[in-house]
Write a protein that holds these residues in place. Structure first.
Motif, PDB file in Angstrom:
ATOM      1  N   ASP B  51       0.838  -1.201   0.000  1.00 44.27           N
ATOM      2  CA  ASP B  51       0.000   0.000   0.000  1.00 44.27           C
ATOM      3  C   ASP B  51       0.871   1.248   0.000  1.00 44.27           C
ATOM      4  OD1 ASP B  51      -2.635  -1.248   0.173  1.00 44.27           O
ATOM      5  OD2 ASP B  51      -1.943  -1.961   2.115  1.00 44.27           O
ATOM      6  N   ALA B  52       2.017   1.172   0.681  1.00 42.40           N
ATOM      7  CA  ALA B  52       2.921   2.324   0.720  1.00 42.40           C
ATOM      8  C   ALA B  52       4.361   1.840   0.695  1.00 42.40           C
ATOM      9  CB  ALA B  52       2.661   3.161   1.964  1.00 42.40           C
ATOM     10  N   ALA B  79       1.490   4.163  -2.545  1.00 46.18           N
ATOM     11  CA  ALA B  79       1.878   5.538  -2.199  1.00 46.18           C
ATOM     12  C   ALA B  79       3.366   5.505  -1.850  1.00 46.18           C
ATOM     13  CB  ALA B  79       1.067   6.002  -1.009  1.00 46.18           C
ATOM     14  N   ARG B 124      -4.262   6.859  -0.244  1.00 47.64           N
ATOM     15  CA  ARG B 124      -4.223   5.657  -1.072  1.00 47.64           C
ATOM     16  C   ARG B 124      -5.551   4.888  -0.951  1.00 47.64           C
ATOM     17  NH1 ARG B 124      -2.693   1.527  -4.517  1.00 47.64           N
ATOM     18  NH2 ARG B 124      -2.685  -0.449  -3.441  1.00 47.64           N
TER      19      ARG B 124
END
Lengths: 148, 523
Positions: B51-52, B79, B124
């Motif tokens: 996700d990041a 992200a 996100r």
């Protein structure tokens, strides 16, 4: 009119760029800047924010990094491998910065002052870094022990 | 349902830095993975999209900016937060230019790192949610359904919303709108998907056998019951029981079904003990269930037990361009089945399909496409291959060169066609064109007069010759003969197509022609 105020770290870094060989003199200036071994806003905050086990884990990781990187620095200096020296100095500066080891970080930055240069690293820098590394580790260990 | 923890990829080659970051993030409930090189980070991000990404720019194999480019090129949408010791404006600008969401300078405080990461994860999540919603709003397939219209999107959302529940679903809709497909979608989208889906058409089973079909029977329960038989209720245990055309269920059977719905237990015909099962009920009818209740044909208590979540399937005429989407899919499937070479419809044929009201809904469309595929073979379906009723519908609402004619004209020989009296004034009343798609059944159509000089919008057979705007009243038989002959002239004496244009039976045309021949009125 206000005088330009430079942070000690920044000042030393800049000095290191143009007085590359004069490490001893720079070191004495460095001490005149009254830079402490550890930055309380980094190291102190880590000790405060994190559980003791986590803080100790970081110190141990830092110790391993120091052992590996100072060895790489020494080897690179001995063989005249400037790139490896710069690379190891960069990693060392990063590791030192992460735990707030200010003087060690500044010393390491002297070794990464000019990556493109073919000039040899400042004489005595490896030894100085080793000294600062020991000081940083000792200060961190003391911090981990707590005020008592 | 708990959401999985956000996945974070930490790209950092200095172990101390990595350990500090991990320690600072430890209490955030994240799933943190660590890569020490750009190459490993790329492989990790592709294998398990994060996700990041917390990205150090100085890496041993290649730089952080290059890694960002590779990640984006591979479609990694995480992200990215650049983490660097170089606090220059140029680095920050370059990071943002390469698609980083934020920028952190080392060393950083815990609050700075956690706030930045939380912001990035929130952004996100919103981006992902927006993407999901957009995808849901524009999807053109849903389990067995084909259709992208707003009406069908609402149906998809309702089915998705109710699927996870145990609530009974009541599906209504005209014949051929896909009620069984909807029931199957409810089942397949539910946690019961791996269990049986049992469909029973209550209208197709003789009244005497319905109870046995639903609940089963034991050997000797009635004449012909030579063995035990498991009913639909038992077969559907753990899954879904779909009772189609439930409005056809006799009242005495409705009582037994009510008890089954209320208690989950039933008694097979002739059995002495009840059996208990776990069944989710989905029912369907093409009637108005409340009207059936009011008429006394459907028990009110059963209605309220079953009518928990209604799903109303829209008729095809209210589904915009879905008719074309479905026709294309059917054409591909049926062409394959029949070994034909159709690849699509001509634009004119698609316009005709879209303009038609489809009173028989998807089932009728399926028949039409099958008819075309069976009777023809080409790469493209042309309007001439379609049934005449579609061509007439195509002419009516979409041809911009046609204007409804001033009233008093008798529609061709259609018994129900209204004869509108000519108004006495010079300005005749103008009949409003009725959009065909809004009509459930074909109605007598208004007569249209071509307005020169615009070219016809469709390559379809032209209409009969222009009728006078000021009507001349003639005997009905004369007008009838003139219109039939005009239709035959326009269709090159094709009686079937002429009859279709006039909306009369071809036998009527043959009969009239024979009569006129006998009377010597035509050669």
């Amino acid at each position: 009119m206000h005088a330009l105020r430079l942070q000690p770290l920044g000042l030393c870094h800049r000095l290191g760029v143009w007085v590359e060989p004069k490490v001893d003199r720079l070191a004495s200036r460095w001490h005149h800047c009254h830079v402490t071994v550890l930055d309380p806003s980094i190291a102190g905050q880590l000790a405060e924010d994190l559980p003791r086990a986590d803080f100790l884990l970081i110190i141990n990781t830092f110790r391993d990094d120091l052992a590996r990187l100072t060895q790489e620095l020494t080897a690179a200096a001995a063989t005249g491998d400037h790139h490896s020296f710069h690379r190891a100095a960069h990693s060392l500066a990063g590791a030192a910065a992460a735990v707030g080891a200010l003087r060690l970080e500044a010393s390491a930055r002297l070794g990464m002052a000019d990556e493109a240069s073919t000039a040899p690293p400042p004489p005595g820098l490896s030894a100085r870094i080793a000294t600062e590394a020991q000081a940083a580790l000792a200060a961190l260990a003391a911090l981990a022990q707590g005020p008592g | 349902m708990t959401r999985p923890p956000p996945r974070i990829l930490l790209v950092e080659d200095t172990p101390t830095q990595a350990e500090v970051a991990k320690a600072l993030l430890r209490d955030m409930g994240l799933e943190i993975r660590h890569a020490e090189t750009a190459g490993r980070a790329l492989a990790d991000a592709l294998a398990n999209p994060p996700d990041a990404i917390l990205l150090d720019l100085e890496l041993p194999d290649f730089g952080g900016f290059e890694l960002m480019q590779k990640l984006r090129a591979e479609g990694v949408e995480a992200a990215i937060i650049v983490v660097t010791a170089n606090a220059s404006v140029n680095t920050a600008v370059e990071a943002m230019r390469q698609g980083a969401m934020d920028f952190i300078v080392k060393p950083y405080a815990k609050a700075r790192l956690t706030v930045t990461l939380n912001n990035a994860l929130e952004k996100r999540a919103l981006t992902q949610e927006l993407k999901t919603v957009k995808a849901q709003l524009s999807r053109d397939r849903f389990f067995g359904f084909i259709g992208a219209s707003a009406a069908m999107q609402a149906v998809y959302r309702t089915i998705e919303g109710v699927a996870a529940s145990r609530a009974s679903v009541f599906i209504t809709g005209e014949s051929g709108t896909g009620k069984e497909l909807a029931a199957e979608a409810v089942h397949k989208a539910s946690p019961r998907a791996a269990k049986p889906f049992v469909a029973l058409n209550c209208g197709a089973i003789p009244r005497d056998l319905l109870e046995s079909e639903v609940f089963g029977h034991v050997k000797g329960a009635f004449t012909g019951a030579t063995d035990n038989r498991v009913g639909a209720a038992k077969q559907a245990d753990g899954g879904t029981l779909f009772l189609d055309e439930i409005g056809e269920m006799p009242l005495e059977m409705q009582v037994k079904l009510l008890r089954f719905v209320q208690t989950g237990s039933f008694q097979p015909v002739g059995a002495s003990r009840p059996e208990k099962v776990d069944v989710r009920f989905v029912c369907a009818t093409n009637r108005d269930p409340l009207a059936e209740v009011e008429a006394g044909r459907f028990r009110e208590d059963l209605y309220y037990r079953l009518y928990v979540v209604p799903v109303e399937l829209p008729p095809l005429r209210e589904r915009g361009t879905d008719s074309v989407l479905i026709a294309r899919a059917l054409l591909a499937t049926l062409s394959r089945e029949e070994g034909k070479h159709f690849r699509g419809f001509s634009p004119e044929a698609e316009r005709a399909i879209m303009a038609y009201a489809w009173p028989g809904n998807v089932r009728q469309l399926q028949n039409v496409v099958r008819n075309v595929v069976v009777l023809h073979d080409a790469e493209v379906v042309e309007p001439a291959m379609l049934p005449p009723m579609l061509l007439r519908a195509a002419i009516r609402p979409t041809a911009p060169h046609l204007t409804p004619m001033a009233a008093p004209v008798v529609a061709p020989v259609v018994a129900a066609a209204p004869v509108v009296a000519a108004p006495a004034m010079a300005e005749p009343a103008v009949a409003e064109p009725v959009p065909v798609q809004a009509l459930p059944v074909p109605l007598p159509e208004p007569i249209f007069v071509p307005v020169p000089p615009s070219p016809p919008a469709l390559a379809l057979p032209p209409l009969p010759p222009p009728l006078p705007s000021v009507p001349v009243i003639e005997p009905l038989a004369v007008m009838e003969k003139r219109l039939i002959l005009a239709a035959l002239a326009e269709t090159s004496q094709d009686v079937a197509r002429a009859a279709a244009l006039l909306e009369i039976n071809p036998s009527t045309v043959y009969r009239k022609l024979q009569a006129w021949k006998t009377a010597g009125e035509i050669p």
